[in-house]
Motif scaffolding. Structure first.
Motif, PDB file in Angstrom:
ATOM      1  N   GLN A   1       0.929  -1.353  -0.109  1.00 10.70           N
ATOM      2  CA  GLN A   1       0.386  -0.167   0.150  1.00 10.70           C
ATOM      3  C   GLN A   1       1.018   1.687  -0.271  1.00 10.70           C
ATOM      4  OE1 GLN A   1      -3.773  -0.738   2.842  1.00 10.70           O
ATOM      5  NE2 GLN A   1      -2.515  -2.362   3.191  1.00 10.70           N
ATOM      6  N   ALA A   2       0.237   2.732  -0.043  1.00  8.73           N
ATOM      7  CA  ALA A   2       0.621   3.594  -0.622  1.00  8.73           C
ATOM      8  C   ALA A   2       0.689   4.839  -0.122  1.00  8.73           C
ATOM      9  CB  ALA A   2       1.548   3.923  -1.901  1.00  8.73           C
TER      10      ALA A   2
ATOM     11  N   ALA B   1      -8.076  10.465   2.922  1.00  2.00           N
ATOM     12  CA  ALA B   1      -8.704  10.046   2.199  1.00  2.00           C
ATOM     13  C   ALA B   1      -8.596   8.250   1.807  1.00  2.00           C
ATOM     14  CB  ALA B   1      -9.264  10.595   0.674  1.00  2.00           C
ATOM     15  N   THR B   2      -9.587   7.445   2.514  1.00  2.64           N
ATOM     16  CA  THR B   2      -9.576   6.032   2.591  1.00  2.64           C
ATOM     17  C   THR B   2     -11.140   5.243   2.702  1.00  2.64           C
ATOM     18  OG1 THR B   2      -8.681   4.940   4.202  1.00  2.64           O
ATOM     19  CG2 THR B   2      -9.805   6.651   5.104  1.00  2.64           C
ATOM     20  N   THR B   3     -10.489   4.483   1.798  1.00  2.00           N
ATOM     21  CA  THR B   3     -11.853   3.703   1.982  1.00  2.00           C
ATOM     22  C   THR B   3     -12.272   2.608   3.065  1.00  2.00           C
ATOM     23  OG1 THR B   3     -10.383   1.685   1.408  1.00  2.00           O
ATOM     24  CG2 THR B   3     -10.989   2.585  -0.547  1.00  2.00           C
TER      25      THR B   3
ATOM     26  N   SER C   1     -13.884   3.935  -2.850  1.00  2.00           N
ATOM     27  CA  SER C   1     -13.375   3.424  -3.478  1.00  2.00           C
ATOM     28  C   SER C   1     -12.175   4.077  -3.666  1.00  2.00           C
ATOM     29  CB  SER C   1     -13.731   2.701  -5.194  1.00  2.00           C
ATOM     30  OG  SER C   1     -13.688   4.158  -5.581  1.00  2.00           O
ATOM     31  N   TRP C   2     -10.263   3.033  -4.218  1.00  2.00           N
ATOM     32  CA  TRP C   2      -9.302   3.806  -4.567  1.00  2.00           C
ATOM     33  C   TRP C   2     -10.297   5.331  -5.438  1.00  2.00           C
ATOM     34  CZ3 TRP C   2      -6.256  -1.452  -4.487  1.00  2.00           C
ATOM     35  CH2 TRP C   2      -6.416  -1.522  -3.038  1.00  2.00           C
ATOM     36  N   GLY C   3     -10.464   4.739  -6.228  1.00  2.00           N
ATOM     37  CA  GLY C   3     -10.295   5.755  -7.292  1.00  2.00           C
ATOM     38  C   GLY C   3     -11.250   7.431  -6.624  1.00  2.00           C
TER      39      GLY C   3
ATOM     40  N   LEU D   1      -4.056  13.903   1.925  1.00  2.00           N
ATOM     41  CA  LEU D   1      -3.092  12.617   1.082  1.00  2.00           C
ATOM     42  C   LEU D   1      -4.379  11.573   0.848  1.00  2.00           C
ATOM     43  CD1 LEU D   1      -0.578  11.557   4.050  1.00  2.00           C
ATOM     44  CD2 LEU D   1      -2.241  13.157   3.980  1.00  2.00           C
ATOM     45  N   ALA D   2      -4.109  10.037   0.355  1.00  2.00           N
ATOM     46  CA  ALA D   2      -4.940   9.508   0.435  1.00  2.00           C
ATOM     47  C   ALA D   2      -3.434   7.689   0.440  1.00  2.00           C
ATOM     48  CB  ALA D   2      -5.375   9.424  -1.002  1.00  2.00           C
ATOM     49  N   HIS D   3      -5.280   7.376   1.042  1.00  2.00           N
ATOM     50  CA  HIS D   3      -4.243   5.484   1.257  1.00  2.00           C
ATOM     51  C   HIS D   3      -5.215   4.971  -0.506  1.00  2.00           C
ATOM     52  CE1 HIS D   3      -6.060   2.011   2.639  1.00  2.00           C
ATOM     53  NE2 HIS D   3      -5.073   1.279   2.154  1.00  2.00           N
ATOM     54  N   PHE D   4      -3.783   4.162  -1.250  1.00  2.00           N
ATOM     55  CA  PHE D   4      -3.966   3.515  -1.830  1.00  2.00           C
ATOM     56  C   PHE D   4      -3.148   2.361  -1.930  1.00  2.00           C
ATOM     57  CE2 PHE D   4      -4.152   8.246  -4.084  1.00  2.00           C
ATOM     58  CZ  PHE D   4      -5.296   8.088  -4.385  1.00  2.00           C
TER      59      PHE D   4
END
Length: 244
Positions: free
Chosen positions: A54-55, A82-84, A109-111, A124-127
């Motif tokens: 993950q990143a 931002a996270t799912t 969703s990641w999108g 920032l966001a987690h993907f």
């Protein structure tokens, strides 16, 4: 809570049904650790992926240039992530190791996380790292993601200049990846689940399937129920390290 709803629906399915569950192993282990032991009512059928990194990503034009800059910004004014909702263990690991925590902005969703990030509604966001790399291949220059850290045991080959979290904190145990497996209800007809395992293992060496997976950056690797249990044991050790 969709993941729990799907898990419970699988558990409640009739023994002669054809219901299977596709689920993140570490998330099931986390629920177990926190007292919601849905694993007790599931039977592993097969593991479908190797560990997936993950990143943490930001917009290309973000003022957050590296982990140190992120840490400074968090101390100054806090940060929105931002996270799912699929990475509570990851966030708890970051909090334990660095003291940093985030105001979470849930998405489905990641999108959706990427869109929230690009709109400026999150810092920032987690993907999933592989998902984010595939996204960047298709995105316009202004919509590309930039990465502050990945969380696997090694740097992603496509991101040689992005440090791992384990490097940042100086401890190889601070690495984390998640894997997916197929499960049935523990009460399901064993002949059916054995047949499902055999069917999945029969395509483990299918090069056409692997070629399709490589195009999508899915680290496909199909193994039997014993490997699911071994991965579960590893994730339980990670949980113990984070929470104990």
């Amino acid at each position: 809570d969709g993941a729990k709803l799907g898990t419970r629906e699988t558990i409640r399915s009739k023994p002669d049904s054809r219901t299977l569950l596709f689920h993140n192993i570490s998330l099931l282990a986390l629920w177990e650790y926190k007292g919601d032991n849905l694993l007790a009512d599931l039977r592993p059928v097969a593991k479908l992926t190797r560990g997936m990194s993950q990143a943490f990503g930001v917009r290309e034009d973000s003022a957050l240039k590296d982990w140190q800059g992120m840490s400074t910004a968090w101390k100054s004014s806090g940060l929105t992530m931002a996270t799912t909702g699929s990475a509570p263990l990851l966030f708890d690991m970051v909090k334990k190791r660095t003291g940093i925590f985030f105001t979470e902005q849930p998405t489905n969703s990641w999108g959706s996380s990427a869109r929230l990030l690009l709109s400026g509604k999150a810092d920032l966001a987690h993907f999933g790292t592989d998902w984010a790399l595939t996204y960047n291949e298709k995105a316009s220059a202004k919509d590309k993601l930039r990465f502050l850290a990945t969380f696997g045991a090694e740097r992603a080959p496509e991101l040689p200049n992005v440090p791992t979290f384990a490097e940042i904190v100086g401890d190889p145990k601070a690495a984390f990846a998640f894997s997916f497996a197929v499960w049935s209800a523990a009460t399901a007809d064993k002949a059916f689940t054995d047949k499902a395992t055999a069917a999945l293992l029969s395509i483990a060496g299918n090069e056409a399937v692997h070629a399709e997976a490589r195009k999508l950056r899915i680290p496909l690797q199909i193994d039997g129920p014993q490997v699911v249990l071994e991965t579960l044991a590893r994730d339980r050790r990670v949980l113990k390290d984070v929470y104990d």
